[in-house]
Design a protein around this motif. Structure first.
Motif, PDB file in Angstrom:
ATOM      1  N   GLY A   1       0.795  -1.227   0.000  1.00  0.00           N
ATOM      2  CA  GLY A   1       0.000   0.000   0.000  1.00  0.00           C
ATOM      3  C   GLY A   1       0.821   1.267   0.000  1.00  0.00           C
ATOM      4  O   GLY A   1       0.271   2.363   0.193  1.00  0.00           O
ATOM      5  N   TYR A   2       2.131   1.158  -0.235  1.00  0.00           N
ATOM      6  CA  TYR A   2       2.992   2.348  -0.174  1.00  0.00           C
ATOM      7  C   TYR A   2       2.524   3.437  -1.132  1.00  0.00           C
ATOM      8  O   TYR A   2       2.213   3.184  -2.301  1.00  0.00           O
ATOM      9  CB  TYR A   2       4.433   1.984  -0.498  1.00  0.00           C
ATOM     10  N   GLY A   3       2.504   4.651  -0.615  1.00  0.00           N
ATOM     11  CA  GLY A   3       2.255   5.833  -1.427  1.00  0.00           C
ATOM     12  C   GLY A   3       3.072   6.977  -0.876  1.00  0.00           C
ATOM     13  O   GLY A   3       3.432   6.996   0.303  1.00  0.00           O
ATOM     14  N   SER A   4       3.396   7.922  -1.730  1.00  0.00           N
ATOM     15  CA  SER A   4       4.179   9.073  -1.304  1.00  0.00           C
ATOM     16  C   SER A   4       3.561  10.341  -1.856  1.00  0.00           C
ATOM     17  O   SER A   4       3.111  10.366  -3.004  1.00  0.00           O
ATOM     18  CB  SER A   4       5.623   8.950  -1.786  1.00  0.00           C
ATOM     19  N   CYS A   5       3.558  11.386  -1.037  1.00  0.00           N
ATOM     20  CA  CYS A   5       3.004  12.672  -1.459  1.00  0.00           C
ATOM     21  C   CYS A   5       3.933  13.783  -0.976  1.00  0.00           C
ATOM     22  O   CYS A   5       3.861  14.182   0.187  1.00  0.00           O
ATOM     23  CB  CYS A   5       1.600  12.856  -0.886  1.00  0.00           C
ATOM     24  N   PRO A   6       4.817  14.269  -1.844  1.00  0.00           N
ATOM     25  CA  PRO A   6       5.686  15.380  -1.438  1.00  0.00           C
ATOM     26  C   PRO A   6       4.881  16.693  -1.426  1.00  0.00           C
ATOM     27  O   PRO A   6       4.619  17.280  -2.468  1.00  0.00           O
ATOM     28  CB  PRO A   6       6.765  15.404  -2.530  1.00  0.00           C
ATOM     29  N   LEU A   7       4.483  17.129  -0.246  1.00  0.00           N
ATOM     30  CA  LEU A   7       3.632  18.307  -0.106  1.00  0.00           C
ATOM     31  C   LEU A   7       4.496  19.568  -0.153  1.00  0.00           C
ATOM     32  O   LEU A   7       5.225  19.884   0.792  1.00  0.00           O
ATOM     33  CB  LEU A   7       2.837  18.220   1.195  1.00  0.00           C
TER      34      LEU A   7
END
Length: 555
Positions: free
Chosen positions: A483-489
């Motif tokens: 389920g890995y996800g990344s969001c560089p905010l």
């Protein structure tokens, strides 16, 4: 423009751009027919935009949209009726010109000999053998007769499709793989946030599809119309049939611009923009630079959407520019979010709230954008109240960044692969279809409860590659996606809150805390976003290099 003549009265073309309409008129065309529905591509202008440009050039224009590969006999007849009605010569267009050619062919059935229809289309570069089969078989395409057969067929040449093709070839170089995608251009969509902030030039986020496809992969430049999973076949635009041993489905999702009343008519003007479209991200930056005082709205629709942090990224970077320009105190920034919280993973909210307060952003939860009146500069929202009631409220704006509602592509939602909500029904760990054992899916169109990001697709690709090869008996064990996800905010120019998480919102940092603390704004994380991630995308993810992306294995 790639204009091809079918007859003296009719030519066909791929998608027209607004800037093309002047050349169309100068070429002597008097009418234009659009056969492509809105929302099929992230670089596609809406029909209302094309209509305005055509009318400004004195062209007649008509709208007869058809889903890819789903041209009906009735639409063929309607096309013939339009041809009898509008001034000639006529230019008809869709994504590639195939739907327009198919409508013309159906309108000519019984009026011209079939060999002549096929010959005229062939000279224009369109293969109508599948349409012939359909005409002579009473409207049906026999899937027993395949135009092509491959060991593995991949639907979609976006980030997920190319990554999984490269992962497969890295493990099995002799595998016979075909990618089906009608697009000429491949986009690095995570870069559009940076385009909307003046950091990247839009052209750096686009490359030709042919230049990014893995060597040895067959490219079928067409759109999928339907699935026949019981027969291991897919039906393409133009009624062609491709058969497979294993199928991987990753076509992305559909941006539903028409899901907001009035939006198509005003998008790209009147201060209405969106970083979710390639050609509009530069307009976002233009609006941000021009706004010196007034009200700026940033919207977020109900989930699921691709890159759930993108609506906030646009807002924070815009606010940072206004702060640097010394006008922040004169800009009223409002974030209107259909959801109940600022961000779905609570660990990252405190850092984001610091920026919300520093920029003076007003938070409006439970507000879903339902209508935009561009000329009046008014946006209407449906507000969900605490007592369960709903009410419509209206906000004025000087600029508004809109994120449209999103759903699975039409050909997925009506297919046997879809769940009740229209998404591809797959196991969240193995990414294999729950009903059809030789079908896998990854990317935005699956029903797994992870964030729909390029980072998720990068982790999913090796899982699908391994499990497909295990199904073929080439490798042992089972790979599982966590389920890995990344969001560089992007909270300001030069600083990022690097959100990384697994299924259930469990925080999953890739770097030690002393290097990058994802819960705090980081200059190093900005460096990764600006300098490292683009080449990592082009040269690693799309090339099958799985640095920090190896899947979890079970025996």
């Amino acid at each position: 423009m790639d204009i091809q003549s079918l007859t003296a009265e009719l030519s066909v073309a791929p998608q027209l751009l607004i800037a093309d309409l002047r050349a169309v008129a100068e070429a002597g065309f008097r009418s234009v027919i659009c056969n492509r529905p809105d929302g099929e591509g992230s670089d596609q202008p809406l029909f209302s935009e094309i209509e305005r440009a055509a009318q400004a050039q004195g062209l007649q224009i008509r709208y007869l949209p058809a889903e890819s590969g789903k041209v009906t006999d009735q639409q063929g007849a309607a096309f013939g009726a339009l041809m009898a009605e509008v001034p000639k010569p006529v230019l008809a267009y869709c994504r590639t010109g195939m739907r327009s050619t198919t409508m013309w062919a159906l309108s000519q059935a019984g009026q011209r000999p079939l060999p002549q229809i096929i010959e005229l289309a062939s000279k224009a570069g369109y293969d109508l053998k599948g349409v012939v089969r359909r005409i002579v078989n009473g409207g049906k395409t026999p899937v027993e007769v395949a135009d092509a057969t491959h060991e593995v067929v991949i639907i979609g040449g976006g980030a997920a499709g190319i990554a999984v093709a490269s992962s497969l070839l890295a493990r099995s170089p002799q595998l016979d793989i075909a990618i089906i995608d009608p697009a000429d251009i491949h986009y690095y969509q995570p870069g559009w946030t940076m385009v909307g902030a003046g950091v990247f030039d839009a052209k750096t986020t686009a490359r030709t599809m042919g230049s990014v496809l893995p060597r040895g992969v067959h490219w079928i430049q067409s759109a999928v119309a339907a699935f026949e999973p019981e027969r291991d076949a897919v039906i393409l635009d133009g009624c062609r049939v491709v058969k497979y041993q294993q199928l991987i489905v990753c076509p992305g999702l559909k941006l539903d611009w028409h899901g907001i009343e009035g939006l198509p008519e005003t998008l790209g003007r009147n201060g209405v923009t969106s970083n979710y479209r390639y050609d509009l991200a530069p307009y976002t930056w233009q609006l941000v630079q021009q706004l010196r005082r007034g009200k700026a709205l940033f919207t977020q629709p109900p989930m699921p959407i691709k890159c759930a942090g993108a609506p906030q990224k646009a807002m924070y970077l815009s606010a940072d520019h206004w702060r640097r320009a010394g006008v922040l105190q004169d800009v009223d920034i409002q974030f209107c979010n259909a959801g109940p919280v600022l961000f779905g993973v609570a660990d990252y909210v405190p850092a984001l709230m610091e920026y919300v307060k520093a920029y003076g952003i007003g938070l409006n939860f439970g507000q879903t954008l339902v209508a935009v009146d561009g000329p009046a500069r008014k946006a209407t929202f449906m507000k969900a109240n605490a007592d369960g009631t709903k009410e419509k409220i209206t906000h004025d704006f000087d600029m508004i960044h809109v994120v449209p509602p999103q759903k699975a592509p039409d050909f997925i939602r009506v297919s046997p692969l879809a769940d009740a909500a229209g998404w591809i029904d797959i196991d969240p760990g193995t990414l294999r279809h729950k009903q059809f054992a030789n079908i896998f899916a990854l990317g935005d169109a699956g029903n797994t409860p992870n964030a729909k990001t390029a980072a998720a697709a990068r982790k999913q690709a090796p899982v699908v590659a391994h499990n497909l090869l295990a199904l073929r008996g080439a490798v042992q064990g089972e790979a599982r996606y966590d389920g890995y996800g990344s969001c560089p905010l992007t909270v300001e120019r030069g600083k990022i809150v690097l959100a990384e998480f697994l299924y259930g919102g469990k925080v999953a940092p890739s770097f030690p805390k002393w290097l990058i603390d994802g819960t705090r704004p980081s200059a190093l994380a900005w460096y990764l976003k600006e300098r490292v991630l683009p080449p990592l995308y082009w040269q690693a993810m799309l090339k099958g290099r799985e640095w920090m992306a190896q899947p979890e294995m079970t025996k």
